[in-house]
Design a protein around this motif. Structure first.
Motif, PDB file in Angstrom:
ATOM      1  N   THR A  63       6.412  -4.220   7.713  1.00 24.55           N
ATOM      2  CA  THR A  63       5.674  -5.318   7.088  1.00 24.55           C
ATOM      3  C   THR A  63       6.192  -6.674   7.541  1.00 24.55           C
ATOM      4  N   LEU A 101       6.034   6.112  -2.067  1.00 26.76           N
ATOM      5  CA  LEU A 101       6.014   4.666  -1.855  1.00 26.76           C
ATOM      6  C   LEU A 101       5.827   3.890  -3.151  1.00 26.76           C
ATOM      7  N   ASP A 152       1.350  -3.198  -2.292  1.00 32.31           N
ATOM      8  CA  ASP A 152       1.661  -4.320  -1.406  1.00 32.31           C
ATOM      9  C   ASP A 152       1.159  -4.066   0.012  1.00 32.31           C
ATOM     10  N   VAL A 153       1.259  -2.820   0.455  1.00 29.81           N
ATOM     11  CA  VAL A 153       0.757  -2.460   1.784  1.00 29.81           C
ATOM     12  C   VAL A 153      -0.749  -2.660   1.848  1.00 29.81           C
ATOM     13  N   LEU A 165       9.782   0.629   5.882  1.00 27.52           N
ATOM     14  CA  LEU A 165       8.556  -0.043   5.454  1.00 27.52           C
ATOM     15  C   LEU A 165       8.726  -1.560   5.498  1.00 27.52           C
ATOM     16  N   GLY A 166       9.919  -2.032   5.106  1.00 29.41           N
ATOM     17  CA  GLY A 166      10.182  -3.474   5.150  1.00 29.41           C
ATOM     18  C   GLY A 166      10.167  -4.019   6.566  1.00 29.41           C
ATOM     19  N   SER A 171       5.077   0.000  -3.707  1.00 31.45           N
ATOM     20  CA  SER A 171       4.991  -0.585  -2.368  1.00 31.45           C
ATOM     21  C   SER A 171       3.630  -0.320  -1.736  1.00 31.45           C
ATOM     22  N   ASN A 175      12.489   2.495   2.383  1.00 33.26           N
ATOM     23  CA  ASN A 175      12.200   1.102   2.042  1.00 33.26           C
ATOM     24  C   ASN A 175      12.542   0.164   3.188  1.00 33.26           C
TER      25      ASN A 175
END
Length: 336
Positions: free
Chosen positions: A244, A278, A284-285, A240-241, A281, A237
């Motif tokens: 993004t 994921l 959101d991606v 990925l955060g 998420s 996470n």
């Protein structure tokens, strides 16, 4: 916004105070082993650097141990001899020479200092030394190396330096290359024990004010995650955060392109497992990628976003419409 990473390295390098293993705030603060390296150089005092060795001195060097002879080579002004000394130290570390490993703290300082050298023959040999040292003593050296990687982005540049890629930035880029090579040298057995602190250090530099450091950190992130087969458990996470966050806030096209490339490789590496790992998420991606594709003005960045969307589309199609394999079973009856 992630404030602290699981590996123990906080968002700002200055917050790192002391490692549980007793590592001080900066690697330069580590005092040398009682068998001081300077003591091994007493045989070359009185000769100017680069001056031809006297036959007697050559005979004296022949009586030295391999470790002491390598230290003598480091004092020469001829670059090939200096690089040979660094390579000799790296080989001794790999061979687990007891005299060499006894001065591991001093060797860490020697290798990191030689990373600043402008000649690639010297600083590449220094990287080899760091990789050998970290592979042989990972528990002690890897936290130190990560700390060094983060530390140098906290000190401002000398205003008298010319504009462009500063010496500090070049040093950080070389340390990043060393980290990736260390991760590769650790292999599938040891890397899972140290990936968190490696990724934490890389993600700290993903927030650097210098675009060269941010793009280099993204490249290092892709390399290390690839070595982990894109399975990085508890920090997925945070990774990925961080990616993004760059896509949403970074104004430099090069950094956004790097983030999109890592995202594409992440989706491709996880394949259908991305849906499970994921979870929400992934939606959101997808929305972020569509937004970048629709609003991005830079054509190359837009192309990277389309490539990432294409990879995500392939994963979803393979999940929703699994390929059917037709098989025909032929049985031969026993004759009557």
């Amino acid at each position: 916004d992630v404030k602290e990473h699981p590996g123990g390295i906080k968002e700002h390098p200055g917050d790192v105070k002391e490692h549980p293993g007793g590592i001080k705030e900066h690697p330069g603060d580590v005092k040398e082993h009682p068998g001081d390296v300077e003591g091994h150089l007493s045989g070359v005092k009185g000769r100017r650097r680069g001056e031809k060795r006297h036959p007697v001195e050559n005979e004296h060097k022949a009586q030295l141990s391999a470790f002491q002879a390598a230290l003598v080579d480091l004092q020469d002004t001829l670059l090939p001899i200096q690089a040979h000394g660094l390579l000799s130290l790296a080989k001794l570390v790999t061979a687990r020479d007891s005299e060499t490993l006894a001065c591991s703290s001093s060797l860490m300082v020697i290798f990191t200092e030689n990373l600043r050298h402008t000649d690639s023959y010297v600083y590449l040999a220094a990287i080899d030394g760091l990789v050998a040292l970290a592979s042989t003593m990972p528990k002690d050296i890897i936290p130190l190396l990560c700390q060094e990687y983060v530390y140098y982005m906290s000190s401002p540049d000398d205003p008298s330096k010319e504009k462009g890629v500063s010496e500090r930035v070049q040093h950080v880029l070389k340390l990043g290359e060393a980290l990736v090579r260390v991760a590769r040298a650790l292999g599938d057995i040891l890397l899972p024990h140290y990936y968190e602190i490696l990724l934490s250090a890389i993600m700290v530099n993903m927030r650097s004010s210098d675009v060269a450091v941010r793009t280099s950190a993204l490249s290092n992130l892709a390399d290390v995650c690839g070595l982990l087969h894109w399975s990085f458990g508890r920090v997925q996470n945070e990774v990925l955060g961080g990616i993004t966050h760059i896509l949403q806030t970074d104004k430099e096209p090069a950094a956004r392109q790097g983030a999109l490339l890592v995202l594409k490789l992440l989706i491709k590496g996880l394949s259908q497992d991305a849906i499970q790992l994921l979870g929400g998420s992934l939606r959101d991606v997808y929305r972020l990628l569509k937004q970048v594709e629709a609003t991005e003005r830079d054509p190359l960045t837009q192309a990277h976003a389309q490539a990432a969307l294409g990879e995500l589309d392939s994963v979803m199609r393979a999940y929703l419409f699994p390929q059917e394999t037709l098989t025909k079973k032929i049985s031969i009856l026993d004759p009557v």
